[in-house]
Design an enzyme around this catalytic site. Structure first.
Site, mmCIF file in Angstrom:
data_model
loop_
_atom_site.group_PDB
_atom_site.id
_atom_site.type_symbol
_atom_site.label_atom_id
_atom_site.label_comp_id
_atom_site.label_asym_id
_atom_site.label_seq_id
_atom_site.Cartn_x
_atom_site.Cartn_y
_atom_site.Cartn_z
ATOM 1 N NE ARG A 1 33.400 9.875 15.003
ATOM 2 C CZ ARG A 1 32.631 9.159 14.234
ATOM 3 N NH1 ARG A 1 31.691 8.467 14.435
ATOM 4 N NH2 ARG A 1 33.198 9.294 12.714
ATOM 5 N NE ARG B 1 28.065 4.111 20.993
ATOM 6 C CZ ARG B 1 27.389 4.271 19.799
ATOM 7 N NH1 ARG B 1 27.745 5.561 19.239
ATOM 8 N NH2 ARG B 1 26.541 3.550 19.313
ATOM 9 C CD GLU C 1 27.753 3.027 11.432
ATOM 10 O OE1 GLU C 1 26.665 3.296 12.275
ATOM 11 O OE2 GLU C 1 28.356 3.935 11.204
ATOM 12 C CB SER D 1 29.328 5.087 7.892
ATOM 13 O OG SER D 1 27.925 5.650 7.617
ATOM 14 N NE ARG E 1 31.531 0.759 16.437
ATOM 15 C CZ ARG E 1 30.651 1.445 16.205
ATOM 16 N NH1 ARG E 1 29.951 1.182 15.263
ATOM 17 N NH2 ARG E 1 30.132 2.304 17.060
#
Length: 425
Positions: free
Chosen positions: A261, A276, A348, A351, A390
């Site tokens: 990403r 991130r 987070e 999801s 994460r």
RNA sequence: GGAGGGGUGGCAGAGCGGACGAUUGCGGUGGUCUUGAAAACCAUUGGCCGGCAACGGCUCGCGGGUUCGAAUCCCGCCCCCUCCGCCA
């Protein structure tokens, strides 16, 4: 993508859904274009029917050796008219589609209404955040102290937000991938797949990444291919353009893939550590479900993701996203948030979404009812099970000790050659 | 990357300018026969869109073009197969 017919008949519901998401869509323009197009279609189809009949007749006349010149001339004129109408219809159809593909999915009735993430609602919590009797370090300091995370060299090799894992760090990453895949395949009923990591534009469109998130993706310079931002894209596209059998539903797949990403527009956020990254690993779960049971499947899917965190002993909470925070294609979404001591809050890590028939319509994935009848669109779901990077961060932070070492969660030890701790060498 | 060949309904495989939305075989579905099944025989059988329906339209890899008319001719693209080259 929503059904145009549904929009036509439920314009107010769509209008409300779009505004609940704090978005704007030229719905009136869409409806007006659609009405014009439908009028043209009626005329066009009538002309085409006449054209077809006339041409057949010319064939018959010629076979009988009779004169067809007059009819031929008439059909020539009709052909021109049809061409003109087709061009007009095509133009309007294109404009209609441009709007249609940018309309988000309808949020489910159970989704809290609100313009942004402050309206997200906590659903449940598991585990107690650990109380430290020393000052816990953020995972990047733990990782650098153990020489298992090398942020500087990651940047040297690629650019910022790329990280080099080393020694036990690389092993931990690999162990987590295997642990999660084994859990989902052996205990939760998923079939493992390993898909292409580069996908074409059509695949990106089908799951809803294109056209909206074009800036978020890495594209190849010389080929019409994109690096996947999530395994959701290739795995959901397994059945693009196919019709499944009702008795085969639901179908469960899981996949480990790297994800890429660009993180455009998040320049100041989570700048340190693994949270991130431009490249990260993820185990993803994807379901193709019957429309009648897809929301039950979402609950099960979410539980399968939670199971990963429970077994790793990582405290987490489950949050239902509000209409304003819901992603473009989703009708309902639960985020799993893991406790991160360095943030002092839940972050987070997964999801889990039900896309209902939204992706299936874009991707044209159907099923044939067992009792016969017209094929129907399946419902697609997916959820991270879970994000690996994460999880590494969460383990380093939650399992750290005062001397800088990190305890290996028990569930992970079989995947790390029995290793009980990661200590400086 | 080079040279050839090819993409047609669930599958196999014809058609190569009009009677073709598509011969035929297999498969599927219904039936006859049978205690039951198989075999045989008969019938039926692609998908999508609009319509309550009758019916109409679209669909022969994808997109353009020629023609009154295209699965069929022309152009571009994609994919597959064989051989050669390259390569983990």
């Amino acid at each position: 993508m929503l059904d145009l017919k549904f929009i036509r008949e439920n314009a107010d519901a769509v209008r409300k859904a779009v505004s609940d998401r704090a978005l704007e869509v030229p719905l009136d323009e869409l409806l007006e274009l659609d009405a014009r197009r439908r009028k043209i279609m009626v005329i066009l189809e009538e002309k085409r029917a006449r054209h077809k009949r006339g041409n057949k007749e010319i064939g018959e006349l010629m076979r009988r050796g009779e004169d067809a010149a007059a009819l031929r001339e008439e059909m020539g004129r009709l052909s021109d008219e049809i061409r003109t109408l087709e061009a007009e219809e095509g133009e309007i159809g294109g404009k209609t589609r441009e709007i249609l593909i940018r309309i988000p999915n309808l949020p489910d009735a159970s989704v809290p209404v609100g313009p942004d993430e402050t309206y997200n609602r906590e659903v449940r919590r598991w585990g107690e955040p650990r109380r430290f009797d020393f000052q816990p370090l953020p995972h990047w300091e733990v990782g650098e102290g153990l020489d298992i995370l090398d942020f500087q060299r990651g940047v040297k090799i690629a650019e910022s937000r790329f990280t080099l894992l080393k020694g036990k760090g690389a092993l931990l990453e690999r162990a987590l991938i295997n642990f999660m895949l084994d859990l989902h395949t052996r205990e939760h009923g998923y079939t493992e797949v390993f898909p292409p990591i580069l996908v074409n534009e059509e695949s990106m469109f089908s799951t809803g990444q294109l056209p909206k998130l074009k800036d978020e993706m890495y594209a190849c310079r010389d080929d019409e291919l994109y690096l996947i931002p999530t395994a959701e894209v290739p795995v959901t596209n397994i059945y693009r353009g196919e019709t499944l059998r009702e008795e085969d539903l639901p179908i469960y797949y899981c996949a480990y893939t790297p994800c890429f990403r660009r993180e455009a527009g998040s320049y100041g956020r989570d700048i340190r550590g693994l949270i991130r990254q431009h490249q990260f690993n993820k185990v993803e779960m994807v379901k193709f479900a019957h429309p009648d049971t897809s929301f039950d499947e979402l609950e099960k899917l979410t539980n399968d993701a939670e199971d990963v965190l429970r077994r790793l002993g990582l405290p987490y909470r489950v949050v239902i996203l509000s209409t304003g925070d819901l992603s473009f294609s989703a009708a309902k979404c639960y985020d799993l948030e893991v406790w991160l001591p360095s943030y002092g809050e839940y972050k987070e890590i997964s999801s889990c979404s039900n896309f209902t028939d939204f992706q299936a319509r874009r991707a044209d994935i159907r099923f044939k009812p067992a009792g016969g009848g017209k094929s129907r669109l399946v419902h697609t779901l997916n959820g991270s099970g879970v994000a690996i990077g994460r999880t590494v961060a969460a383990i380093l932070e939650n399992y750290q000790r005062e001397d800088g070492s990190v305890e290996v969660p028990e569930a992970l030890r079989p995947y790390m050659h029995g290793l009980e701790e990661i200590a400086a060498e």
